[in-house]
Enzyme design. Structure first.
Site, PDB file in Angstrom:
ATOM      1  N   ASP A  98       0.814  -1.127  -0.092  1.00  0.00           N
ATOM      2  CA  ASP A  98      -0.104  -0.002  -0.023  1.00  0.00           C
ATOM      3  C   ASP A  98       0.811   1.395  -0.066  1.00  0.00           C
ATOM      4  O   ASP A  98       0.496   2.327   0.397  1.00  0.00           O
ATOM      5  CB  ASP A  98      -0.977   0.020   1.355  1.00  0.00           C
ATOM      6  N   GLU A 120      -0.473  -9.024  -1.139  1.00  0.00           N
ATOM      7  CA  GLU A 120      -1.152  -8.465   0.329  1.00  0.00           C
ATOM      8  C   GLU A 120      -2.213  -7.715  -0.106  1.00  0.00           C
ATOM      9  O   GLU A 120      -2.212  -6.426   0.248  1.00  0.00           O
ATOM     10  CB  GLU A 120      -0.048  -7.870   1.077  1.00  0.00           C
ATOM     11  N   GLU A 134      -2.278   5.246   2.786  1.00  0.00           N
ATOM     12  CA  GLU A 134      -2.116   3.482   2.183  1.00  0.00           C
ATOM     13  C   GLU A 134      -3.615   3.107   2.132  1.00  0.00           C
ATOM     14  O   GLU A 134      -3.635   2.090   1.158  1.00  0.00           O
ATOM     15  CB  GLU A 134      -1.490   2.743   3.533  1.00  0.00           C
ATOM     16  N   HIS A 210       6.134   5.168  13.245  1.00  0.00           N
ATOM     17  CA  HIS A 210       6.479   5.915  11.883  1.00  0.00           C
ATOM     18  C   HIS A 210       5.314   6.489  11.026  1.00  0.00           C
ATOM     19  O   HIS A 210       5.741   7.468  10.011  1.00  0.00           O
ATOM     20  CB  HIS A 210       7.424   5.335  11.159  1.00  0.00           C
ATOM     21  N   ARG A 212       2.584   8.250   9.173  1.00  0.00           N
ATOM     22  CA  ARG A 212       2.184   9.596   8.619  1.00  0.00           C
ATOM     23  C   ARG A 212       0.872  10.078   9.500  1.00  0.00           C
ATOM     24  O   ARG A 212       0.957  11.503   9.854  1.00  0.00           O
ATOM     25  CB  ARG A 212       1.928  10.004   7.194  1.00  0.00           C
ATOM     26  N   HIS A 243      13.064   5.174  12.900  1.00  0.00           N
ATOM     27  CA  HIS A 243      12.853   5.427  11.468  1.00  0.00           C
ATOM     28  C   HIS A 243      13.541   6.423  10.945  1.00  0.00           C
ATOM     29  O   HIS A 243      13.531   7.469  11.771  1.00  0.00           O
ATOM     30  CB  HIS A 243      11.306   5.485  11.014  1.00  0.00           C
TER      31      HIS A 243
HETATM   32  C1  UD1 Z   1       6.727   4.583   3.558  1.00  0.00           C
HETATM   33  C2  UD1 Z   1       5.117   4.149   3.306  1.00  0.00           C
HETATM   34  C3  UD1 Z   1       4.673   3.847   4.455  1.00  0.00           C
HETATM   35  C4  UD1 Z   1       5.456   2.667   5.031  1.00  0.00           C
HETATM   36  C5  UD1 Z   1       6.639   2.908   5.452  1.00  0.00           C
HETATM   37  C6  UD1 Z   1       7.625   1.958   5.935  1.00  0.00           C
HETATM   38  C7  UD1 Z   1       4.315   5.743   1.536  1.00  0.00           C
HETATM   39  C8  UD1 Z   1       3.433   7.140   1.425  1.00  0.00           C
HETATM   40  N1  UD1 Z   1       4.518   5.500   2.891  1.00  0.00           N
HETATM   41  O1  UD1 Z   1       6.661   5.986   4.751  1.00  0.00           O
HETATM   42  O2  UD1 Z   1       3.301   3.079   3.989  1.00  0.00           O
HETATM   43  O3  UD1 Z   1       4.940   2.107   6.263  1.00  0.00           O
HETATM   44  O4  UD1 Z   1       7.326   3.555   4.259  1.00  0.00           O
HETATM   45  O5  UD1 Z   1       8.720   2.127   6.666  1.00  0.00           O
HETATM   46  O6  UD1 Z   1       4.701   5.204   0.745  1.00  0.00           O
HETATM   47  N2  UD1 Z   1      14.235   8.117   4.817  1.00  0.00           N
HETATM   48  C9  UD1 Z   1      15.619   7.894   4.584  1.00  0.00           C
HETATM   49  N3  UD1 Z   1      16.498   6.521   4.231  1.00  0.00           N
HETATM   50  C10 UD1 Z   1      15.608   5.624   4.178  1.00  0.00           C
HETATM   51  C11 UD1 Z   1      13.988   5.726   4.259  1.00  0.00           C
HETATM   52  C12 UD1 Z   1      13.515   6.911   4.618  1.00  0.00           C
HETATM   53  O7  UD1 Z   1      16.534   8.949   4.839  1.00  0.00           O
HETATM   54  O8  UD1 Z   1      16.106   4.434   3.629  1.00  0.00           O
HETATM   55  C13 UD1 Z   1      13.788   9.476   5.144  1.00  0.00           C
HETATM   56  C14 UD1 Z   1      13.701  10.463   3.983  1.00  0.00           C
HETATM   57  O9  UD1 Z   1      14.069  11.708   4.484  1.00  0.00           O
HETATM   58  C15 UD1 Z   1      12.475  10.255   3.395  1.00  0.00           C
HETATM   59  C16 UD1 Z   1      11.653   9.880   4.723  1.00  0.00           C
HETATM   60  O10 UD1 Z   1      12.478   9.108   5.295  1.00  0.00           O
HETATM   61  O11 UD1 Z   1      11.991  11.405   2.478  1.00  0.00           O
HETATM   62  C17 UD1 Z   1      10.216   9.541   4.677  1.00  0.00           C
HETATM   63  O12 UD1 Z   1      10.180   8.496   3.790  1.00  0.00           O
HETATM   64  P1  UD1 Z   1       8.774   8.115   2.940  1.00  0.00           P
HETATM   65  O13 UD1 Z   1       8.989   6.845   2.157  1.00  0.00           O
HETATM   66  O14 UD1 Z   1       8.320   9.251   2.284  1.00  0.00           O
HETATM   67  O15 UD1 Z   1       7.692   7.815   3.986  1.00  0.00           O
HETATM   68  P2  UD1 Z   1       7.603   6.807   5.160  1.00  0.00           P
HETATM   69  O16 UD1 Z   1       7.166   7.346   6.357  1.00  0.00           O
HETATM   70  O17 UD1 Z   1       8.965   5.851   5.282  1.00  0.00           O
HETATM   71  N1  UDP Z   2      11.991  -3.723  10.534  1.00  0.00           N
HETATM   72  C1  UDP Z   2      13.280  -3.871  10.563  1.00  0.00           C
HETATM   73  N2  UDP Z   2      14.158  -2.783  10.981  1.00  0.00           N
HETATM   74  C2  UDP Z   2      13.486  -1.802  11.845  1.00  0.00           C
HETATM   75  C3  UDP Z   2      12.123  -1.726  12.017  1.00  0.00           C
HETATM   76  C4  UDP Z   2      11.395  -2.629  11.295  1.00  0.00           C
HETATM   77  O1  UDP Z   2      13.744  -4.482   9.648  1.00  0.00           O
HETATM   78  O2  UDP Z   2      14.305  -1.036  12.531  1.00  0.00           O
HETATM   79  C5  UDP Z   2      11.024  -4.630   9.784  1.00  0.00           C
HETATM   80  C6  UDP Z   2       9.765  -5.378  10.625  1.00  0.00           C
HETATM   81  O3  UDP Z   2      10.387  -6.353  11.302  1.00  0.00           O
HETATM   82  C7  UDP Z   2       8.853  -5.587   9.432  1.00  0.00           C
HETATM   83  C8  UDP Z   2       8.965  -4.314   8.402  1.00  0.00           C
HETATM   84  O4  UDP Z   2      10.515  -3.713   8.836  1.00  0.00           O
HETATM   85  O5  UDP Z   2       9.269  -6.544   8.718  1.00  0.00           O
HETATM   86  C9  UDP Z   2       7.939  -3.187   8.814  1.00  0.00           C
HETATM   87  O6  UDP Z   2       8.435  -2.063   8.163  1.00  0.00           O
HETATM   88  P1  UDP Z   2       7.871  -0.740   8.699  1.00  0.00           P
HETATM   89  O7  UDP Z   2       7.122  -0.796  10.122  1.00  0.00           O
HETATM   90  O8  UDP Z   2       8.616   0.259   8.141  1.00  0.00           O
HETATM   91  O9  UDP Z   2       6.470  -0.447   7.684  1.00  0.00           O
HETATM   92  P2  UDP Z   2       4.978  -0.907   7.649  1.00  0.00           P
HETATM   93  O10 UDP Z   2       5.130  -2.653   8.069  1.00  0.00           O
HETATM   94  O11 UDP Z   2       4.321  -0.422   8.847  1.00  0.00           O
HETATM   95  O12 UDP Z   2       4.168  -0.465   6.618  1.00  0.00           O
END
Ligand code: UD1
Ligand code: UDP
Length: 382
Positions: A98, A120, A134, A210, A212, A243
């Site tokens: 999602d 999923e 999502e 984490h 939004r 995160h």
């Molecule tokens: C995204 C997904 C959310 C999922 C989450 C998993 C969308 C809209 N949201 O949210 O559904 O639960 O990922 O974690 O698709 N960043 C880094 N390095 C990384 C990852 C993220 O620096 O490896 C930082 C960046 O500044 C980035 C910010 O995190 O801009 C947010 O990342 P983004 O993918 O936009 O949103 P998430 O909150 O991670």
């Molecule tokens: N996870 C990980 N390291 C972390 C936090 C989460 O490997 O520090 C794994 C977790 O075990 C799960 C997945 O990441 O498999 C979940 O991701 P996240 O919580 O970022 O996203 P969501 O499931 O809420 O979309």
């Protein structure tokens, strides 16, 4: 006969963890040419998963930027994928879950009239703003896809309620396939603090947060509740891999820095995460994936959200919806730390989300759909 070209597209940590075992299964099948394209909506958090599962994508759009918006992610994915599809035309694109990558991946494939399979599929809260964005992403992918791989029977019923009646398969969740390869008895953590924790005598609470829709007041209240729990329960050790989102980093560090029994650490790789979960007393999280993994490991979960699209473990009694309200979160955590009966009632292993064979079923269903086998897979029954 030519091989069936199946392209997996993913971009964030949870998609990568849940698609990795599927990529491996696709690679094992002689009838399939497996292609992998990452958008890199996440960079570091994606790359650690790719390393662990030894996946080398053929295409990497490398789109991540600091503080990216939903529009920038979606538009960069759409434009990047258009180029990829001009280079190679898969018979089927598989997207997961999602995220913005999921939605853009399905839409970009649809624009080229390429079939889409949704892994999923069918999770719903029926609230378009929660989880945001999502819930809308997965609903729209439900319209775009012609194959729907539902983890549970309830997910299948959700799609049927929306009038989707073809291409439905109940497979279990691929995260349980992943979990079966990562948890081991003797595990040494890269972070010293995790090796030094006394998992027998202390109450290790694994925390993640984490989402939004929790940005702002809900996240402030969650962090205040965690502060209370740490202060009132010296026997607890809170481990929180934070995160990398700048919003989350700022909020977590502002509230929790300097509290002795709170450990704010960098995101863990998936093997470390699963092994830490297996050794924890309790999980407090707003994550989707953790709600599926912890019940399989017999760990109680307090969900830091107002709703969940994963009601199966709530019904099984191992997950409680704590919400985002300070009083309710602290009340439930206090109870699980103070009352062994209340804890015992929640701490039993259940597997409503899968049996470790989801990837096999999904691949069998793909081959059946394209007329390369005579029989659909037996559905997953929880
Ligand atoms: C995204 C997904 C959310 C999922 C989450 C998993 C969308 C809209 N949201 O949210 O559904 O639960 O990922 O974690 O698709 N960043 C880094 N390095 C990384 C990852 C993220 O620096 O490896 C930082 C960046 O500044 C980035 C910010 O995190 O801009 C947010 O990342 P983004 O993918 O936009 O949103 P998430 O909150 O991670
Ligand atoms: N996870 C990980 N390291 C972390 C936090 C989460 O490997 O520090 C794994 C977790 O075990 C799960 C997945 O990441 O498999 C979940 O991701 P996240 O919580 O970022 O996203 P969501 O499931 O809420 O979309």
């Amino acid at each position: 006969m030519d091989k069936l070209k199946v392209m997996t597209i993913f971009g964030t940590r949870p998609e990568a963890i849940k698609m990795a075992p599927l990529v491996k299964e696709l690679e094992r099948r002689p009838e399939i040419e497996s292609l992998c394209c990452v958008t890199a909506q996440h960079r570091q958090m994606l790359d650690t998963v790719l390393d662990i599962f030894r996946i080398k994508p053929q295409f990497d759009l490398d789109i991540m930027e600091a503080s990216q918006t939903l529009s920038t992610i979606t538009s960069k994915c759409l434009l990047g994928l258009e180029k990829v599809f001009h280079e190679v035309r898969p018979d089927l694109v598989l997207v997961h879950g999602d995220t913005s990558t999921t939605f853009a991946g399905a839409l970009a494939a649809f624009y080229q009239q390429i079939a889409v399979g949704h892994v999923e599929a069918g999770l719903r809260t029926w609230d378009r703003y929660s989880p945001f964005p999502e819930e809308m992403n997965r609903s729209m992918v439900g319209r775009l896809a012609e194959l729907h791989f539902c983890p549970t029977q309830a997910n299948r019923r959700n799609l049927e309620a929306e009038g989707i009646s073809k291409g439905l398969f109940v497979t279990g969740n691929t995260v349980i396939d992943a979990l079966q390869t990562t948890v081991v008895k003797d595990f040494s953590f890269a972070e010293d603090v995790l090796n030094q924790l006394d998992y027998e005598r202390k109450r290790v609470i694994l925390v993640t947060c984490h989402r939004r829709e929790n940005y702002g007041q809900p996240m402030e209240d969650i962090m205040s509740a965690l502060t209370h729990i740490a202060r009132v329960h010296p026997e607890a050790e809170l481990v929180y891999p934070v995160h990398l989102s700048p919003v989350v980093q700022e909020c977590a560090h502002r509230h929790l820095d300097g509290i002795e029994n709170v450990h704010l650490i960098a995101p863990l790789d998936v093997e470390e995460m699963h092994n830490l979960m297996a050794r924890s007393y309790l999980v407090m999280t707003d994550s989707g994936g953790l709600q599926e993994e912890a019940p399989a490991l017999g760990k109680p979960v307090l969900v830091l959200r107002k709703e969940t699209e994963r009601p199966e473990a709530v019904q099984a009694g191992t997950v409680k919806l704590a919400g985002v309200d300070y009083d309710r979160i602290t009340e439930l955590a206090d109870q699980l730390l103070d009352d062994p009966t209340a804890y015992g009632e929640m701490a039993h292993a259940v597997n409503p989300y899968g049996d470790g064979k989801a990837c096999r079923r999904i691949t069998d269903a793909v081959l059946y759909h394209f007329g390369r086998s005579d029989r659909p897979p037996e559905p997953f029954k929880s």
